[in-house]
Design a protein around this motif. Structure first.
Motif, PDB file in Angstrom:
ATOM      1  N   ALA B 272     -21.528 -34.914  39.603  1.00  0.00           N
ATOM      2  CA  ALA B 272     -21.002 -34.450  38.448  1.00  0.00           C
ATOM      3  C   ALA B 272     -20.045 -32.996  38.502  1.00  0.00           C
ATOM      4  N   GLY B 273     -20.363 -32.529  39.683  1.00  0.00           N
ATOM      5  CA  GLY B 273     -19.502 -31.289  39.952  1.00  0.00           C
ATOM      6  C   GLY B 273     -20.028 -30.125  39.189  1.00  0.00           C
ATOM      7  N   LEU B 274     -21.355 -30.236  39.060  1.00  0.00           N
ATOM      8  CA  LEU B 274     -22.022 -29.146  38.200  1.00  0.00           C
ATOM      9  C   LEU B 274     -22.753 -28.224  38.951  1.00  0.00           C
ATOM     10  N   ASP B 275     -23.174 -27.066  38.502  1.00  0.00           N
ATOM     11  CA  ASP B 275     -24.198 -26.222  38.891  1.00  0.00           C
ATOM     12  C   ASP B 275     -25.436 -26.368  38.118  1.00  0.00           C
ATOM     13  N   PRO B 276     -26.418 -26.074  38.918  1.00  0.00           N
ATOM     14  CA  PRO B 276     -27.805 -26.018  37.730  1.00  0.00           C
ATOM     15  C   PRO B 276     -27.694 -25.208  36.475  1.00  0.00           C
ATOM     16  N   SER B 277     -26.849 -24.284  36.646  1.00  0.00           N
ATOM     17  CA  SER B 277     -26.925 -23.310  35.412  1.00  0.00           C
ATOM     18  C   SER B 277     -26.132 -24.141  34.371  1.00  0.00           C
ATOM     19  N   ASP B 278     -25.340 -25.159  34.685  1.00  0.00           N
ATOM     20  CA  ASP B 278     -24.652 -26.014  33.578  1.00  0.00           C
ATOM     21  C   ASP B 278     -25.537 -26.808  32.601  1.00  0.00           C
ATOM     22  N   ILE B 279     -26.652 -26.939  33.197  1.00  0.00           N
ATOM     23  CA  ILE B 279     -27.682 -28.075  32.654  1.00  0.00           C
ATOM     24  C   ILE B 279     -28.306 -27.436  31.557  1.00  0.00           C
ATOM     25  N   ASP B 280     -28.278 -27.748  29.853  1.00  0.00           N
ATOM     26  CA  ASP B 280     -28.548 -27.493  29.021  1.00  0.00           C
ATOM     27  C   ASP B 280     -30.011 -27.816  28.870  1.00  0.00           C
ATOM     28  N   TYR B 281     -30.323 -29.101  29.199  1.00  0.00           N
ATOM     29  CA  TYR B 281     -31.741 -29.700  28.843  1.00  0.00           C
ATOM     30  C   TYR B 281     -31.963 -30.636  29.970  1.00  0.00           C
ATOM     31  N   ILE B 282     -33.330 -30.531  30.216  1.00  0.00           N
ATOM     32  CA  ILE B 282     -33.743 -31.803  30.989  1.00  0.00           C
ATOM     33  C   ILE B 282     -34.651 -32.616  30.300  1.00  0.00           C
ATOM     34  N   ASN B 283     -34.187 -34.043  30.419  1.00  0.00           N
ATOM     35  CA  ASN B 283     -35.441 -34.910  29.885  1.00  0.00           C
ATOM     36  C   ASN B 283     -36.127 -35.524  31.318  1.00  0.00           C
ATOM     37  N   ALA B 284     -37.275 -34.764  31.382  1.00  0.00           N
ATOM     38  CA  ALA B 284     -38.087 -35.041  32.607  1.00  0.00           C
ATOM     39  C   ALA B 284     -38.758 -36.448  32.822  1.00  0.00           C
ATOM     40  N   HIS B 285     -39.040 -36.969  33.854  1.00  0.00           N
ATOM     41  CA  HIS B 285     -39.818 -38.141  33.941  1.00  0.00           C
ATOM     42  C   HIS B 285     -41.345 -37.820  33.225  1.00  0.00           C
ATOM     43  N   GLY B 286     -42.171 -36.808  33.611  1.00  0.00           N
ATOM     44  CA  GLY B 286     -43.091 -36.256  33.017  1.00  0.00           C
ATOM     45  C   GLY B 286     -44.011 -37.588  32.527  1.00  0.00           C
ATOM     46  N   THR B 287     -44.649 -38.078  33.428  1.00  0.00           N
ATOM     47  CA  THR B 287     -45.494 -39.135  33.019  1.00  0.00           C
ATOM     48  C   THR B 287     -46.734 -38.780  32.371  1.00  0.00           C
ATOM     49  N   ALA B 288     -47.271 -37.534  32.935  1.00  0.00           N
ATOM     50  CA  ALA B 288     -48.529 -36.905  32.423  1.00  0.00           C
ATOM     51  C   ALA B 288     -49.627 -37.232  33.364  1.00  0.00           C
ATOM     52  N   LEU B 335     -28.394 -38.849  22.069  1.00  0.00           N
ATOM     53  CA  LEU B 335     -28.658 -38.247  20.636  1.00  0.00           C
ATOM     54  C   LEU B 335     -28.861 -36.522  20.790  1.00  0.00           C
ATOM     55  N   ALA B 336     -29.344 -36.421  21.596  1.00  0.00           N
ATOM     56  CA  ALA B 336     -29.445 -34.684  22.052  1.00  0.00           C
ATOM     57  C   ALA B 336     -28.187 -34.188  22.129  1.00  0.00           C
ATOM     58  N   LEU B 337     -27.268 -34.735  22.964  1.00  0.00           N
ATOM     59  CA  LEU B 337     -25.964 -34.071  23.337  1.00  0.00           C
ATOM     60  C   LEU B 337     -25.084 -34.133  21.973  1.00  0.00           C
ATOM     61  N   ASN B 338     -25.257 -35.117  21.105  1.00  0.00           N
ATOM     62  CA  ASN B 338     -24.363 -35.268  19.954  1.00  0.00           C
ATOM     63  C   ASN B 338     -25.011 -34.433  18.826  1.00  0.00           C
ATOM     64  N   LYS B 339     -26.239 -34.257  18.831  1.00  0.00           N
ATOM     65  CA  LYS B 339     -26.717 -33.401  17.558  1.00  0.00           C
ATOM     66  C   LYS B 339     -27.294 -32.122  17.965  1.00  0.00           C
ATOM     67  N   GLY B 340     -27.099 -31.884  19.262  1.00  0.00           N
ATOM     68  CA  GLY B 340     -27.618 -30.560  19.748  1.00  0.00           C
ATOM     69  C   GLY B 340     -29.140 -30.455  19.611  1.00  0.00           C
ATOM     70  N   ILE B 341     -29.934 -31.769  19.903  1.00  0.00           N
ATOM     71  CA  ILE B 341     -31.244 -31.591  19.763  1.00  0.00           C
ATOM     72  C   ILE B 341     -31.965 -31.137  21.118  1.00  0.00           C
ATOM     73  N   LEU B 342     -32.939 -30.693  20.792  1.00  0.00           N
ATOM     74  CA  LEU B 342     -33.977 -30.048  22.145  1.00  0.00           C
ATOM     75  C   LEU B 342     -35.140 -31.130  21.452  1.00  0.00           C
ATOM     76  N   ASN B 367     -28.436 -27.017  18.504  1.00  0.00           N
ATOM     77  CA  ASN B 367     -28.527 -26.069  19.790  1.00  0.00           C
ATOM     78  C   ASN B 367     -26.845 -26.713  20.514  1.00  0.00           C
ATOM     79  N   THR B 368     -26.375 -25.748  21.396  1.00  0.00           N
ATOM     80  CA  THR B 368     -25.150 -26.091  22.322  1.00  0.00           C
ATOM     81  C   THR B 368     -25.994 -26.785  23.359  1.00  0.00           C
ATOM     82  N   ILE B 369     -25.291 -28.205  23.419  1.00  0.00           N
ATOM     83  CA  ILE B 369     -25.956 -28.915  24.488  1.00  0.00           C
ATOM     84  C   ILE B 369     -24.731 -29.605  25.060  1.00  0.00           C
ATOM     85  N   LYS B 370     -24.291 -29.176  26.279  1.00  0.00           N
ATOM     86  CA  LYS B 370     -23.077 -30.027  26.905  1.00  0.00           C
ATOM     87  C   LYS B 370     -23.661 -30.926  27.940  1.00  0.00           C
ATOM     88  N   HIS B 371     -24.659 -30.551  28.815  1.00  0.00           N
ATOM     89  CA  HIS B 371     -24.802 -31.313  29.782  1.00  0.00           C
ATOM     90  C   HIS B 371     -26.569 -31.542  29.954  1.00  0.00           C
TER      91      HIS B 371
END
Lengths: 308, 391
Positions: B272-288, B335-342, B367-371
């Protein structure tokens, strides 16, 4: 060009670690068993016990490939049509017959298609791109196309393989779901591809897959034309069936040698590579995978140009 | 060259389409309930409450098939709606699945084991590859069909392969995602691994005990910049990065330090040519599961250092939908990108002691979510990450 650095097959033929598989290649009868190498040379005995045929074949063939090439694989792409049938059936029997809360998870863990590629990465401690493709009779071709794409993207030691295993249950589907006169067999072929020629004899020039019901002869002609050749240029056609026999200078139905498993076209690549080693005047081989009537896989193998 | 997302479709226990899914996410409503089938009744699962026949009728499908194929058809059809078939636009389909048609073949096989007559024609639905061919047929797609089967990372790997095939010029447009229907085989399988939580799953919580299974499908339509000029489709998002790596640690467990996860996230950022600091939200695998969430947390810490972006697992909404999860979560990401959802990590109360990481607890929009970075990790240490970016 995608150069074939090394290739290994474990099949019902004497095909593992051979100078040339054509030396002992014979049409199979229903009596031929899988010719298993001494798996202990590649897999610790304790682990071997819980591994099914498909996993033993896949791990052993890919380790034998890794031993022959200098670089660690930077991509692993495996195709399998029906995957780990032995463990799938074993777990189905377990859940239908064992009562109580405690079920052994081993068969379940080893039932998923990507157990083969996963186990290869685990055994080789390989952290690279690792993919498992399954597309019925084109399972090998879609895995191969991923491998070729990896080389286009700059990877240089790309393992591509195919494996399938027969279980007795398949015999029940003969004549209804599976139409074939060939015996059901198990087989695995793994090859290492590189964008650099190295010591290779042959290369894969192109591989294409078709999912339409268009005329197969037309598709073959178009494929050949796109690769600047025609039927006249083909020294050998290796085909699942025999639709193109009349147009071939030389022709073999590879299923007669591999037996029936849906990723057997990978073994045809081994046949092609070794054919070019043995027959110094021949240059171009087409593999026609028309094992299923509603799809077609075409792979063009070419002798490497000799540098002046 | 950019890869655009121009369509999306989803079905899971929280909704049968994108609109219903958004409403459920917004109302923080889980789809996980006590199971209704004989093999799921002892567990909390994210089941879709219709039989295969009912789904075929409700969604006007042309084929009887396995649950995996049917769910795939529903989500892929929604994603592809409004996209015209055109011989100038070479269109492929790549679907991920772990069990293929097992939900129907296991019934026939049980008859066989019991000495009854099994309907042999049912087995034609079994191969995973067949489920994709059936989905492609429903959409009349025939330029290329492929199935990825890497367990729980299958859908993300399908998305990744689709993007690479577009970039290489082999296809102009590709429908990508994943699907898995629940079956006795899968439920018994995860039971044998003893990683079910009998209560609602609690990703990234100190008290987490394991997973709730779910079922569903999620698909995207990807097009190149060139194709968009011809198709005239409005892009919903950019697929900007992808990566896959092997953990090579254990058949089922993840390495404690999340080595493979780290590699996958780093390679997606690089593409992506991005730095970690560019990421605004992580949808984790998070199986529990105790193992995944700890390993993934360490991986996230390694990649993001001390500034970890808002993150959550949505498995507590849908359950773990296995091969479908990466497709479903990609739809959530758009959805999160387009509506700024966390998106909230439902059921979270207490941070994992060893990491102290606290996921997003409440739903918010604007929220401002770009990546967005989305992780999917599968059995056999198959770790994959995609990055979705706003237009």
């Amino acid at each position: 060009m995608y150069f074939i650095q090394h290739i290994e097959s474990i099949t019902h033929q004497d095909s593992f670690q051979k100078d040339n598989i054509w030396n002992d290649l014979k049409p199979l009868t229903g009596e031929n068993e899988l010719i298993s190498p001494d798996y202990k040379n590649y897999i610790p005995v304790a682990a071997l016990r819980r591994l099914s045929t498909i996993l033993r074949m896949g791990i052993t063939a890919s380790k034998a490939c890794q031993e022959k090439v200098a670089n660690e694989f930077d991509s692993i792409s495996v195709g399998t049509a029906l995957g780990c049938l032995t463990d799938t059936e074993k777990f189905l029997v377990t859940i239908n017959t064992v009562s109580g809360d405690i079920l052994s998870p081993t068969a379940f863990i080893q039932s998923t298609h990507n157990t083969i590629s996963g186990q290869i990465s685990l055994d080789l401690k390989n952290h690279a791109y690792n993919m498992t493709h399954t597309q019925n009779a084109l399972s090998f071709e879609v895995a191969l196309k991923d491998g070729l794409l990896c080389i286009d993207e700059g990877k240089n030691s790309v393992l591509v393989g195919a494996a399938d295993e027969a279980i007795p249950f398949l015999e029940r589907l003969r004549g209804s779901l599976i139409e074939t006169e060939h015996p059901f067999t198990s087989g695995a072929t793994f090859l290492v591809l590189s964008g650099e020629k190295g010591n290779s004899i042959a290369c894969i020039q192109a591989c294409e897959v078709y999912f339409t019901n268009e005329n197969k002869a037309t598709q073959v002609e178009q494929f050949l034309a796109a690769n600047n050749c025609s039927f006249q240029d083909l020294d050998l056609i290796l085909e699942a069936g025999s639709d193109f026999k009349s147009q071939a200078k030389k022709h073999y139905s590879f299923l007669k040698y591999s037996g029936f498993y849906q990723s057997a076209s990978a073994f045809a690549v081994h046949m092609a590579n070794d054919w070019l080693i043995k027959n110094g005047d021949d240059k171009t081989i087409l593999i026609v995978n028309n094992l299923e009537s509603n799809k077609l896989g075409l792979t063009l193998i070419h002798r490497n140009d000799v540098e002046a | 060259m950019r890869i655009y997302v121009t369509g999306y479709g989803v079905i899971s226990s929280i909704g049968e389409n994108v609109e219903e899914t958004l409403l459920a996410l917004r109302s923080e409503k889980t789809g996980i309930k006590q199971g209704k089938k004989t093999y799921s009744e002892h567990f909390k699962v994210g089941e879709i409450g219709w039989t295969n026949t009912e789904l075929v009728q409700r969604f006007d499908l042309t084929q009887e098939a396995s649950r995996t194929a049917i769910l795939g058809m529903i989500a892929a059809k929604e994603a592809f709606k409004g996209h015209a078939l055109n011989s100038d636009i070479r269109t492929g389909l790549i679907s991920g699945t772990s069990v293929g048609g097992m939900d129907v073949s296991e019934i026939a096989y049980k008859d066989f084991l019991n000495g009854e007559t099994d309907d042999l024609s049912i087995y034609k639905n079994h191969p995973s590859g067949t489920t994709s061919e059936q989905i492609a047929k429903e959409l009349e797609i025939d330029a290329y069909v492929n199935t990825i089967s890497t367990a729980c990372s299958s859908a993300v790997n399908a998305i990744m392969l689709g993007a690479r095939m577009l970039l290489s010029g082999q296809l102009d447009r590709v429908v990508v995602g994943g699907t898995d229907g629940l079956s006795q085989f899968t439920i018994s399988g995860f039971r044998s691994l003893m990683i079910f939580d009998e209560e609602w799953c609690r990703p990234f919580d100190e008290t987490r005990k394991g997973i709730n299974l779910g079922e569903g499908a999620g698909f995207l339509v990807l097009e190149t910049e060139e194709t968009i000029k011809r198709s005239g489709k409005q892009p919903l998002a950019i697929l900007s990065g992808w990566g896959n790596a092997s953990d090579a640690y254990h058949q089922t467990a993840s390495s404690p330090e999340g080595f493979g996860a780290t590699l996958a996230m780093k390679s997606a950022l690089k593409v992506a040519g991005l730095d970690p600091s560019d990421i605004d939200y992580i949808n984790a695998h998070g199986t529990a599961t105790p193992n995944n969430d700890l390993s993934e947390s360490h991986g996230i810490k390694t990649v993001f250092g001390s500034t970890i972006p808002p993150f959550s697992s949505t498995k507590s909404y849908t359950g773990h939908t296995l091969a479908a999860s990466g497709g479903i979560e990609a739809v959530f990401g758009i959805l999160a990108l387009n509506k700024g959802i966390l998106l909230p990590n439902l059921n979270f109360k207490q941070a994992i002691e060893e990491t102290g990481l606290v996921p997003v607890k409440n739903y918010s929009e604007g929220n401002t979510i770009k990546h967005i970075l989305s992780n999917s990790f599968g059995f056999g240490g198959n770790n994959s990450t995609i990055i979705l970016s706003a237009i």
